[in-house]
Design an enzyme around this catalytic site. Structure first.
Site, PDB file in Angstrom:
ATOM      1  N   GLU A  71       0.824  -1.201   0.055  1.00  0.00           N
ATOM      2  CA  GLU A  71       0.048   0.113  -0.148  1.00  0.00           C
ATOM      3  C   GLU A  71       0.738   1.156  -0.027  1.00  0.00           C
ATOM      4  O   GLU A  71       0.137   2.193   0.335  1.00  0.00           O
ATOM      5  CB  GLU A  71      -0.872   0.205   1.201  1.00  0.00           C
ATOM      6  CG  GLU A  71      -1.955  -1.133   1.170  1.00  0.00           C
ATOM      7  CD  GLU A  71      -3.027  -1.090   0.035  1.00  0.00           C
ATOM      8  OE1 GLU A  71      -2.901  -0.452  -0.752  1.00  0.00           O
ATOM      9  OE2 GLU A  71      -3.912  -1.656   0.442  1.00  0.00           O
ATOM     10  N   HIS A  90      -2.665   2.288   8.509  1.00  0.00           N
ATOM     11  CA  HIS A  90      -3.681   1.624   7.826  1.00  0.00           C
ATOM     12  C   HIS A  90      -3.941   0.400   8.591  1.00  0.00           C
ATOM     13  O   HIS A  90      -2.932  -0.313   8.815  1.00  0.00           O
ATOM     14  CB  HIS A  90      -3.461   1.214   6.191  1.00  0.00           C
ATOM     15  CG  HIS A  90      -4.122   0.476   5.388  1.00  0.00           C
ATOM     16  ND1 HIS A  90      -5.521   0.668   5.385  1.00  0.00           N
ATOM     17  CD2 HIS A  90      -3.760  -0.698   4.860  1.00  0.00           C
ATOM     18  CE1 HIS A  90      -5.919  -0.564   4.947  1.00  0.00           C
ATOM     19  NE2 HIS A  90      -4.984  -1.263   4.544  1.00  0.00           N
ATOM     20  N   HIS A  92      -7.058  -3.120   9.239  1.00  0.00           N
ATOM     21  CA  HIS A  92      -8.265  -3.766   9.015  1.00  0.00           C
ATOM     22  C   HIS A  92      -8.840  -3.776  10.370  1.00  0.00           C
ATOM     23  O   HIS A  92      -9.316  -4.833  10.738  1.00  0.00           O
ATOM     24  CB  HIS A  92      -7.943  -5.053   8.435  1.00  0.00           C
ATOM     25  CG  HIS A  92      -7.300  -4.989   7.217  1.00  0.00           C
ATOM     26  ND1 HIS A  92      -6.718  -6.071   6.233  1.00  0.00           N
ATOM     27  CD2 HIS A  92      -7.006  -3.973   6.367  1.00  0.00           C
ATOM     28  CE1 HIS A  92      -6.139  -5.572   5.390  1.00  0.00           C
ATOM     29  NE2 HIS A  92      -6.288  -4.534   5.126  1.00  0.00           N
ATOM     30  N   TYR A 111     -20.699  12.629  18.496  1.00  0.00           N
ATOM     31  CA  TYR A 111     -20.048  13.775  17.962  1.00  0.00           C
ATOM     32  C   TYR A 111     -18.515  13.674  17.913  1.00  0.00           C
ATOM     33  O   TYR A 111     -17.999  14.520  17.157  1.00  0.00           O
ATOM     34  CB  TYR A 111     -20.363  14.957  19.177  1.00  0.00           C
ATOM     35  CG  TYR A 111     -19.382  14.881  20.332  1.00  0.00           C
ATOM     36  CD1 TYR A 111     -19.623  14.331  21.428  1.00  0.00           C
ATOM     37  CD2 TYR A 111     -18.074  15.475  20.110  1.00  0.00           C
ATOM     38  CE1 TYR A 111     -18.856  14.176  22.526  1.00  0.00           C
ATOM     39  CE2 TYR A 111     -17.342  15.322  21.547  1.00  0.00           C
ATOM     40  CZ  TYR A 111     -17.635  14.790  22.694  1.00  0.00           C
ATOM     41  OH  TYR A 111     -16.884  14.709  23.595  1.00  0.00           O
ATOM     42  N   HIS A 153     -12.614  -3.003   2.787  1.00  0.00           N
ATOM     43  CA  HIS A 153     -11.398  -3.260   3.137  1.00  0.00           C
ATOM     44  C   HIS A 153     -10.782  -2.653   4.873  1.00  0.00           C
ATOM     45  O   HIS A 153     -10.584  -3.643   5.237  1.00  0.00           O
ATOM     46  CB  HIS A 153     -10.665  -2.362   2.177  1.00  0.00           C
ATOM     47  CG  HIS A 153      -9.079  -2.467   2.017  1.00  0.00           C
ATOM     48  ND1 HIS A 153      -8.215  -1.985   0.862  1.00  0.00           N
ATOM     49  CD2 HIS A 153      -8.231  -2.673   3.040  1.00  0.00           C
ATOM     50  CE1 HIS A 153      -7.129  -2.105   1.219  1.00  0.00           C
ATOM     51  NE2 HIS A 153      -6.900  -2.463   2.601  1.00  0.00           N
ATOM     52  N   TYR A 206      -9.970  22.987  20.865  1.00  0.00           N
ATOM     53  CA  TYR A 206      -9.721  22.008  21.918  1.00  0.00           C
ATOM     54  C   TYR A 206      -8.265  21.485  21.737  1.00  0.00           C
ATOM     55  O   TYR A 206      -7.900  21.234  20.726  1.00  0.00           O
ATOM     56  CB  TYR A 206     -10.679  20.925  21.607  1.00  0.00           C
ATOM     57  CG  TYR A 206     -10.395  19.486  22.551  1.00  0.00           C
ATOM     58  CD1 TYR A 206     -11.098  19.766  23.950  1.00  0.00           C
ATOM     59  CD2 TYR A 206      -9.897  18.427  22.318  1.00  0.00           C
ATOM     60  CE1 TYR A 206     -10.911  18.709  24.776  1.00  0.00           C
ATOM     61  CE2 TYR A 206      -9.724  17.477  22.992  1.00  0.00           C
ATOM     62  CZ  TYR A 206     -10.153  17.466  24.293  1.00  0.00           C
ATOM     63  OH  TYR A 206      -9.740  16.554  25.246  1.00  0.00           O
TER      64      TYR A 206
HETATM   65  P1  13P Z   1       1.235  -5.301   3.258  1.00  0.00           P
HETATM   66  O1  13P Z   1       1.746  -6.359   3.864  1.00  0.00           O
HETATM   67  O2  13P Z   1       1.879  -5.273   1.811  1.00  0.00           O
HETATM   68  O3  13P Z   1       1.706  -3.945   4.024  1.00  0.00           O
HETATM   69  O4  13P Z   1      -0.135  -5.307   3.112  1.00  0.00           O
HETATM   70  C1  13P Z   1      -1.149  -5.570   3.666  1.00  0.00           C
HETATM   71  C2  13P Z   1      -2.539  -4.699   3.609  1.00  0.00           C
HETATM   72  O5  13P Z   1      -2.941  -4.169   4.480  1.00  0.00           O
HETATM   73  C3  13P Z   1      -3.073  -4.453   2.420  1.00  0.00           C
HETATM   74  O6  13P Z   1      -4.199  -3.666   2.199  1.00  0.00           O
END
Ligand code: 13P
Length: 208
Positions: A71, A90, A92, A111, A153, A206
Site C-alpha cells: 500500500e 492503515h 483492518h 459527536y 477493506h 480544543y
Molecule cells: P502489506 O503487508 O503489503 O503492508 O499489505 C497488507 C495490507 O493491509 C493490504 O491492504
C-alpha cells in the site's frame, strides 16, 4: 542505519496495532515522512518478525529501497497531497472494517466523528488494494479529513505526528464499535448539521 529512531518508532507502532487488536498478521501498514520521502513498514512481514532494518524507504520520486508495503502508493500520495500530515496508519480493525463492508460511513451518531475534521468518518469507494485507483479514492476522500473507511477493506488514519495518527486509528475503531452496538439495538440518532458545526468549532480550540 539511517533514520534509526524513526524506524524503531514504526516497528513499535506496528507492534502496538497488533497488541491492541487493530491488525492481525501482516494486514496493515504504517508510514512516517522524512525529508525526501517516507519510511514505511515492509510488505508481508508480521510484527513478531519485523525489525528496524526491514523498514523500507519510498522517495517522493523514484524507486523504493527495500520491500515496502503493497500500500506504499497511497501512503506516498497522501503525504504529497497533504503537507500538514507526517504519519499514515492503515488497519483492518474489525469494527471499522465491518461498517466498511456494509459500504457505510460512520455518521455523526457520536459527536467525536469530528476528530477527523468533518461531520462523519467518510467511506472511500472500493478499489483493489495497492492500486493507483485506491490511492486516488483515498486522496479525494481525505482531501480535508484525517481519516476514512475503505469500502470492503479497512481504515486509513493520518496525523501531524505518528502518535496522533495512531490515536485517530484507535478512535475510529471505537466509534465504529459503538455505532455497530447502537445499530444492533435500534436506530442511532444522527446529530443535525448545525450541531456538528458547533462541535467542529469547539474542536478548533480544543487541546491546542
Ligand atoms: P502489506 O503487508 O503489503 O503492508 O499489505 C497488507 C495490507 O493491509 C493490504 O491492504
Amino acid at each position: 542505519m539511517d533514520h534509526e529512531p524513526e524506524r524503531i518508532a514504526l516497528v513499535e507502532a506496528y507492534r502496538a496495532l497488533l497488541a491492541e487488536g487493530l491488525i492481525v498478521g501482516s494486514a496493515g501498514n504504517v508510514s512516517l515522512r522524512i525529508a525526501s520521502g517516507l519510511l514505511i513498514t515492509p510488505s508481508a512481514v508480521p510484527a513478531a518478525r519485523m525489525g528496524p532494518q526491514d523498514i523500507a524507504t519510498v522517495p517522493f520520486d523514484g524507486a523504493a529501497d527495500g520491500k515496502p508495503s503493497s500500500e506504499w502508493r497511497f501512503h506516498r500520495d497522501l503525504l504529497v497531497a497533504r503537507p500538514d500530515l507526517t504519519a499514515v496508519v492503515h488497519t483492518h480493525s474489525p469494527n471499522a472494517t465491518a461498517i466498511a463492508m456494509l459500504r457505510r460511513p460512520i455518521p455523526a451518531a457520536h459527536y467525536m466523528v469530528a476528530i477527523a475534521g468533518g461531520k462523519e468518518i467518510p467511506l472511500a469507494p472500493y478499489a483493489t488494494f495497492g492500486t493507483a485507483e485506491l490511492s486516488a479514492a483515498i486522496c479525494a476522500t481525505m482531501a480535508r479529513l484525517d481519516a476514512c473507511l475503505l469500502a470492503n477493506h479497512g481504515v486509513v488514519a493520518a496525523g501531524a505526528t505518528l502518535a496522533k495518527a495512531m490515536d485517530l486509528a484507535r478512535e475510529v475503531e471505537l466509534l465504529a464499535k459503538v455505532y455497530r452496538m447502537a445499530l444492533a439495538a435500534g436506530e442511532p440518532v444522527v446529530l443535525p448539521d448545525d450541531e456538528m458545526d458547533r462541535v467542529l468549532e469547539q474542536f478548533r480550540g480544543y487541546g491546542r
